[in-house]
Design an enzyme around this catalytic site. Structure first.
Site, PDB file in Angstrom:
ATOM      1  CD  GLU A 116      39.440  44.647  40.121  1.00  0.00           C
ATOM      2  OE1 GLU A 116      38.319  44.266  40.439  1.00  0.00           O
ATOM      3  OE2 GLU A 116      39.667  45.373  39.143  1.00  0.00           O
ATOM      4  CG  HIS A 244      32.667  46.640  45.839  1.00  0.00           C
ATOM      5  ND1 HIS A 244      33.686  47.112  46.644  1.00  0.00           N
ATOM      6  CD2 HIS A 244      33.213  46.413  44.626  1.00  0.00           C
ATOM      7  CE1 HIS A 244      34.792  47.178  45.927  1.00  0.00           C
ATOM      8  NE2 HIS A 244      34.540  46.748  44.703  1.00  0.00           N
ATOM      9  NE  ARG A 290      34.517  42.620  44.237  1.00  0.00           N
ATOM     10  CZ  ARG A 290      34.261  43.174  43.091  1.00  0.00           C
ATOM     11  NH1 ARG A 290      33.050  43.147  42.598  1.00  0.00           N
ATOM     12  NH2 ARG A 290      35.221  43.753  42.422  1.00  0.00           N
ATOM     13  CG  HIS A 350      29.441  45.951  43.263  1.00  0.00           C
ATOM     14  ND1 HIS A 350      29.613  47.225  42.766  1.00  0.00           N
ATOM     15  CD2 HIS A 350      30.335  45.174  42.595  1.00  0.00           C
ATOM     16  CE1 HIS A 350      30.578  47.223  41.852  1.00  0.00           C
ATOM     17  NE2 HIS A 350      31.014  45.979  41.721  1.00  0.00           N
ATOM     18  NE  ARG A 385      30.647  40.681  39.333  1.00  0.00           N
ATOM     19  CZ  ARG A 385      31.428  41.763  39.288  1.00  0.00           C
ATOM     20  NH1 ARG A 385      32.281  41.932  38.284  1.00  0.00           N
ATOM     21  NH2 ARG A 385      31.354  42.682  40.213  1.00  0.00           N
TER      22      ARG A 385
HETATM   23  C1  SIN Z   1      35.837  47.402  41.401  1.00  0.00           C
HETATM   24  O1  SIN Z   1      36.450  48.210  40.719  1.00  0.00           O
HETATM   25  O2  SIN Z   1      36.181  47.088  42.528  1.00  0.00           O
HETATM   26  C2  SIN Z   1      34.615  46.767  40.832  1.00  0.00           C
HETATM   27  C3  SIN Z   1      34.960  45.905  39.716  1.00  0.00           C
HETATM   28  C4  SIN Z   1      33.963  44.807  39.593  1.00  0.00           C
HETATM   29  O3  SIN Z   1      32.927  44.837  40.254  1.00  0.00           O
HETATM   30  O4  SIN Z   1      34.230  43.867  38.837  1.00  0.00           O
END
Ligand code: SIN
Length: 536
Positions: A116, A244, A290, A350, A385
């Site tokens: 991610e 998000h 993010r 988010h 985060r």
């Molecule tokens: C996501 O699955 O993109 C969210 C995971 C997160 O917020 O840590």
């Protein structure tokens, strides 16, 4: 089952933090009760798709995970806290596996690791795209076996503290202030109950419902922060609301999360002409942290006037329905097949990176009060985060916090007191129902329009004036009305929104998730901002 009048530990919230904490304290033989305001599985955890980050593969190491977390946190993480929490990740992952969580694996049997934004390595353990639900189910089964009492439809109104009851003539010896219990609104019997407890854990999750568009379920109304602040505690770094980057865009306005793991598996964000645009903004392109990706989308949408951008899912080299069955189903139900057409996406609120400041054992500045999970601010997330660090933080700190609570309970001599009963107002809430829902709409729109991804002092001040007016109306009504769930939630949302805006106004710089046109640069000095509520 009805709640007893007292417990050793009362937990508010039934997500991963509350359930893990309960399990560990109950195993030590204490009487633990969890109270949750809706159904037991209705938590932010249950909606977590991406997974849980930890160093579990040979090509990865703790230093890299620490480095990625610090980089995403933009100079505001506490490096000692980061290392302490991340280092215990693998042990707590093993606990989850022992409880029966079956993380997705590769054909050769090794755990499948996702990637991610902001992670330099593949390190996100997942159960396809329903990781949160899998963990929640395993923990719910485990706490039932351990004899934890769980009550649904109980809304925590406020803490009962030594300072508050002394004012009413109740004798409490010893420390200046401490927790004595809580008032709960029992939504089924429609009356307020008093529960005594020397220790209370707030595990209420986030505050995404302060915004018009959010990935969070309806329960995320910032209750823990509001409760703690009305008990006189400060909240820290609340301006760092994580948006998000990718939630499904529909004309009707309902949003749902398109996990970042989709970009981890190769999907790129594209503009209306089908051009990938993230490489203009960051060397990590679609897998930048993010805050960078959400701001880039915001800028592209403003530049082109388009109401959304697209995630180029058809060009991915995976079996989409197999890897992301939940996202697939939700998209198809809204007429978009991700295997065949790009998915329209926009950012939405988010995650709250700030919260109630806690130590690494979840203790707060109030004796007997603990906080764990999204409601807490430990120093792990800093100004932004790192994806999938939050489930990890919750399990690691629930383990440590449970040890601290057991120790605390051993040291308690006088555990419970005769607590003053709740006195209701006499205005029937139904008289003002319309005003409540109007106030809520106004609040959410104000936060979305003026306290969003790009801020300015003028916008924040505008928001502050409106929110303070709403706060005055709601508080006046609260003190005269018979309480009920909508009133209690709006009261908390207004309280938390006011704190977020005040925290944002105090930060005279742009850092991580807080970007303001009036102070576009990062300050040399990194500092935490603490705010207390003005009205109790
Ligand atoms: C996501 O699955 O993109 C969210 C995971 C997160 O917020 O840590």
């Amino acid at each position: 089952m009805k709640p007893e009048s007292e417990y050793d530990l009362v937990i508010v919230g039934s997500g991963i933090a509350g359930l893990s904490f309960a399990l560990n304290v109950a195993k030590a033989g204490h009487r633990v009760a969890i109270f949750t305001k809706k159904d037991k599985a209705e938590s932010n955890t249950n909606y977590a798709q991406g997974g849980i980050a930890a160093v579990t593969s040979a090509g990865d190491d703790l230093d890299k995970h620490v480095e990625d977390t610090l980089e995403a946190g933009d100079g505001l993480c506490d490096p000692k806290v980061v290392r302490e929490i991340l280092k215990e990740g693998p042990d707590r992952i093993q606990d989850l596996i022992d409880l029966g969580v079956s993380f997705s694996s590769l054909d050769d049997g090794r755990i499948s690791l996702g990637k991610e934004g902001g992670h330099s390595k593949r390190r996100v353990l997942h159960v396809k795209d329903i990781t949160g639900k899998a963990i929640e189910d395993a923990l719910l089964a485990a706490i039932a076996n351990e004899g934890v009492h769980l009550f649904e439809h109980y809304f925590a109104i406020d803490l009962i503290t030594a300072k508050k009851v002394r004012k009413l003539g109740v004798q409490v010896e010893g420390v200046d202030d401490r927790v004595l219990g809580l008032y709960f609104y029992d939504g089924l019997e429609e009356q307020v109950k008093t529960i005594a407890s020397p220790a209370v854990l707030l595990a209420t999750g986030g505050a995404g419902q302060t915004y018009l568009y959010t990935t969070n379920p309806s329960i995320a109304t910032g209750d823990g922060i509001a409760i703690a602040s009305r008990a006189g505690l400060a909240s820290m770094n609340l301006e760092f609301i994580q948006f998000h980057p990718t939630t499904f865009h529909s004309q009707k306005g309902d949003r749902f999360l398109i996990t970042e793991a989709v970009r981890g598996e190769g999907a790129k964000l594209i503009d209306g002409k089908g051009r990938a645009f993230l490489k203009k903004y960051h060397p990590l392109a679609d897998l930048a942290p993010r805050d960078v990706v959400a701001r880039a989308i915001d800028r592209e949408m403003k530049r082109t006037g388009a109401p959304f951008v697209r995630l180029d899912t058809p060009s991915m080299d995976i079996d989409f329905p197999d890897r992301f069955p939940n996202v697939y189903k939700n998209c198809v139900n809204r007429g978009v097949n991700p295997s065949q057409m790009p998915v329209p996406v926009v950012p939405a609120a988010h995650y709250s990176c700030g919260g109630i400041p806690t130590e690494l054992d979840c203790s707060t500045e109030l004796d007997g009060l603990y906080a764990c999970g999204e409601v807490a601010c430990t120093g792990l997330h800093g100004a932004n985060r790192l994806a999938s660090n939050s489930l990890l933080e919750a399990v690691v700190l629930a383990y440590r916090g449970a040890e601290a609570v057991c120790q605390f309970l051993e040291n308690q001599k006088e555990k419970t007191f005769q607590l003053p009963e709740w006195v209701d107002g006499d205005v029937a809430a139904s008289d003002e129902r319309v005003v409540l829902s109007h106030n809520l709409d106004e609040l959410k729109r104000t936060m979305w329009d003026y306290v969003g991804i790009v801020r300015s002092t003028k916008r924040l001040e505008r928001a502050q004036t409106r929110i303070r007016n709403l706060g005055r109306e709601i508080n006046e009504y609260y003190w005269n009305a018979k309480v009920d769930l909508p009133l209690l939630e709006v009261r908390n949302l207004v309280c938390v929104s006011e704190l977020i805006v005040r925290s944002a106004l105090q930060r005279k710089e742009s850092r991580g998730l807080h970007y303001t046109l009036d102070y576009p640069d990062r300050s040399e000095i990194s500092e935490n901002i603490k705010v207390k509520t003005l009205a109790h």
